[in-house]
Design a protein around this motif. Structure first.
Motif, PDB file in Angstrom:
ATOM      1  N   CYS A  99       0.826  -1.218   0.000  1.00 52.63           N
ATOM      2  CA  CYS A  99       0.000   0.000   0.000  1.00 52.63           C
ATOM      3  C   CYS A  99       0.852   1.257   0.000  1.00 52.63           C
ATOM      4  O   CYS A  99       0.409   2.315  -0.423  1.00 52.63           O
ATOM      5  CB  CYS A  99      -0.949   0.006   1.195  1.00 52.63           C
ATOM      6  N   CYS A 102       3.577   2.966   4.828  1.00 52.45           N
ATOM      7  CA  CYS A 102       4.745   3.021   5.710  1.00 52.45           C
ATOM      8  C   CYS A 102       6.006   3.471   4.979  1.00 52.45           C
ATOM      9  O   CYS A 102       7.027   3.735   5.601  1.00 52.45           O
ATOM     10  CB  CYS A 102       5.007   1.645   6.315  1.00 52.45           C
ATOM     11  N   CYS A 138       5.000  -2.101   9.384  1.00 54.07           N
ATOM     12  CA  CYS A 138       4.395  -2.280   8.063  1.00 54.07           C
ATOM     13  C   CYS A 138       3.288  -3.316   8.200  1.00 54.07           C
ATOM     14  O   CYS A 138       3.532  -4.420   8.692  1.00 54.07           O
ATOM     15  CB  CYS A 138       5.444  -2.747   7.056  1.00 54.07           C
ATOM     16  N   CYS A 140       1.615  -4.589   5.655  1.00 50.57           N
ATOM     17  CA  CYS A 140       1.384  -5.325   4.398  1.00 50.57           C
ATOM     18  C   CYS A 140       2.436  -6.374   4.058  1.00 50.57           C
ATOM     19  O   CYS A 140       2.100  -7.472   3.656  1.00 50.57           O
ATOM     20  CB  CYS A 140       1.344  -4.360   3.216  1.00 50.57           C
TER      21      CYS A 140
HETATM   22 FE1  FES Z   1       1.445  -1.104   3.473  1.00 48.29          FE
HETATM   23 FE2  FES Z   1       3.869  -1.071   4.612  1.00 48.29          FE
HETATM   24  S1  FES Z   1       3.390  -1.338   2.511  1.00 48.29           S
HETATM   25  S2  FES Z   1       1.959  -0.623   5.504  1.00 48.29           S
END
Ligand code: FES
Ligand code: FES
Length: 169
Positions: A99, A102, A138, A140
């Motif tokens: 996404c 972070c 992070c 994700c």
């Molecule tokens: Fe989504 Fe780290 S890439 S929170």
């Protein structure tokens, strides 16, 4: 309101700010530097990490008025930085983001690791890299790609340095 004078990404900035304004809000709302993200606003997630007088800092737990005379660098201030360009390419190659929320803070911490700890080039150094990243969360990636990207930059920079030493000797 209080007067604040500081340097942001190499430019002198003067502004009147509320004493309660934190640095992240000042950067995002007064300066339009929205690359600094806000997650927890409690100093936990690291999304708001910027460089304050050359050192990574969480801008959500820093009052803007405490930064009088400071040198602040946000992710936007690293556009011409060779180490950051190297990290950005490595993050992309190693799938170190999804996404991207972070990522600005993660990149600033990663750059600090790469420049401050250039000797972390062995596989056994992974634990130390992970420890250094502990202040940046992070949701994700599972961190594997991020760690690989940092390892790649550390390794490639060490190789360039070694090659330069061979040429000189
Ligand atoms: Fe989504 Fe780290 S890439 S929170
Ligand atoms: Fe600053 Fe989470 S937003 S540490």
């Amino acid at each position: 309101m209080k007067n604040l004078n500081l340097t942001v990404n190499g430019h002198s900035v003067s502004a009147a700010v509320e004493p309660r304004t934190h640095l992240a809000d000042f950067l995002r709302e007064h300066q339009g530097l929205t690359g600094t993200h806000l997650g927890c606003e409690h100093g936990v997630c690291g999304a708001c990490t910027i460089e304050l007088d050359g050192v990574p800092a969480r801008s959500c737990i820093q009052f803007a008025v405490r930064c009088e005379g400071a040198q602040v660098r946000t992710i936007e201030g690293f556009d011409d930085d060779a180490v950051m360009q190297h990290l950005r390419s490595a993050f992309s190659a190693e799938h170190a983001l999804q996404c991207g929320f972070c990522t600005p803070g993660m990149l600033i911490t990663a750059r600090d690791i790469v420049t401050r700890l250039p000797h972390l080039v062995n596989a056994a150094d992974e634990a130390r890299i992970r420890r250094e990243l502990a202040g940046n969360l992070c949701r994700c990636t599972g961190y594997q790609g991020i760690v690989r990207a940092i390892q790649r930059v550390l390794r490639e920079r060490a190789e360039v340095l070694r090659a330069a030493c061979v040429i000189i000797s």
